[in-house]
Write a protein that holds these residues in place. Structure first.
Motif, short mmCIF file in Angstrom:
data_model
loop_
_atom_site.label_atom_id
_atom_site.label_comp_id
_atom_site.label_asym_id
_atom_site.label_seq_id
_atom_site.Cartn_x
_atom_site.Cartn_y
_atom_site.Cartn_z
N GLY A 178 -2.18 0.62 -7.56
CA GLY A 178 -0.93 0.60 -6.83
C GLY A 178 -1.11 -0.15 -5.51
O GLY A 178 -1.99 -0.99 -5.39
N SER A 179 -0.27 0.20 -4.55
CA SER A 179 -0.35 -0.44 -3.24
C SER A 179 -0.06 0.59 -2.16
O SER A 179 0.95 1.30 -2.25
N ILE A 180 -0.92 0.66 -1.16
CA ILE A 180 -0.72 1.60 -0.06
C ILE A 180 0.60 1.33 0.66
O ILE A 180 1.19 2.22 1.25
N THR A 181 1.12 0.11 0.58
CA THR A 181 2.37 -0.23 1.23
C THR A 181 3.54 -0.28 0.25
O THR A 181 4.66 -0.62 0.63
N GLY A 182 3.29 0.08 -1.01
CA GLY A 182 4.35 0.04 -2.02
C GLY A 182 4.91 1.42 -2.30
O GLY A 182 4.81 2.34 -1.49
N LYS A 183 5.50 1.55 -3.46
CA LYS A 183 6.04 2.83 -3.91
C LYS A 183 5.12 3.35 -5.01
O LYS A 183 4.51 2.60 -5.72
N GLY A 184 5.02 4.65 -5.14
CA GLY A 184 4.22 5.25 -6.20
C GLY A 184 2.79 5.52 -5.79
O GLY A 184 2.39 5.33 -4.64
N ALA A 185 2.03 5.98 -6.76
CA ALA A 185 0.63 6.37 -6.53
C ALA A 185 -0.22 5.18 -6.12
O ALA A 185 0.06 4.04 -6.49
N TYR A 186 -1.25 5.48 -5.33
CA TYR A 186 -2.19 4.42 -4.93
C TYR A 186 -3.56 5.03 -4.65
O TYR A 186 -3.69 6.22 -4.37
N ASP A 187 -4.57 4.20 -4.74
CA ASP A 187 -5.92 4.45 -4.27
C ASP A 187 -6.27 3.24 -3.43
O ASP A 187 -6.00 2.10 -3.86
N ALA A 188 -6.88 3.44 -2.27
CA ALA A 188 -7.19 2.28 -1.43
C ALA A 188 -8.37 2.57 -0.51
O ALA A 188 -8.59 3.70 -0.09
N PHE A 189 -9.11 1.51 -0.21
CA PHE A 189 -10.08 1.56 0.87
C PHE A 189 -9.36 1.08 2.12
O PHE A 189 -8.52 0.17 2.06
N VAL A 190 -9.68 1.69 3.24
CA VAL A 190 -9.03 1.37 4.50
C VAL A 190 -10.11 1.18 5.56
O VAL A 190 -11.03 2.01 5.65
N ILE A 191 -10.00 0.12 6.34
CA ILE A 191 -10.92 -0.09 7.46
C ILE A 191 -10.13 0.04 8.76
O ILE A 191 -9.14 -0.67 8.97
#
Length: 150
Positions: A59-72
């Motif tokens: 998905g996308s941390i800036t989108g709609k719905g579920a997401y998984d993301a690495f963040v710095i």
């Protein structure tokens, strides 16, 4: 650095898929391989955040719905007083992330996990020193809702 890359891969494999059960058999549904070697991550800077970068896995941390993301988070980066409208599970992989809740500062060094409850006003950010590398995931979109100070 090699240890961080291995940790990233393990976390991505563990968290990048919320598997459901097969309705007919009740057994876990077959899932496709999810694979993100560190060299293949696509980082982008979030506009207006003072240098926060993300690499979406699902998905996308800036989108709609579920997401998984690495963040710095850049070292020394502070967020204003805010809340999130759903729980925000976070694994700290590098640096020391912090949250200030009800005036109490809690530090989360590399290897820490926290699950911030929905609608809990707080400050957060990355302590000075090293940039913070986080793994975050949610069942729906990410949000950051500013809150007036008490």
């Amino acid at each position: 650095m090699k240890r961080i890359a291995i940790t990233l891969l393990l976390l991505a494999a563990a968290g990048a898929s919320f598997a459901g059960n097969n309705v007919k058999t009740g057994k876990p549904a077959a899932q496709p391989l999810v694979s993100f070697p560190a060299a293949d991550l696509k980082w982008r800077e979030l506009p207006g955040t003072g240098g926060i970068k993300v690499a979406d896995l699902r998905g996308s941390i800036t989108g709609k719905g579920a997401y998984d993301a690495f963040v710095i988070f850049p070292a020394g980066k502070d967020n204003p007083y805010h809340l999130h409208t759903q729980n925000l599970p976070t694994v700290v992989l590098k640096g020391t992330f912090y949250a200030v809740i009800d005036g109490k500062r809690i530090e989360y060094p590399a290897g820490s996990f926290y699950n911030l409850p929905a609608n809990m006003p707080h400050y957060s950010g990355c302590a000075k020193g090293d940039d913070c590398l986080l793994f975050q995931y949610q069942a729906d979109h990410f949000d950051l809702v500013p809150v007036e100070k008490k």
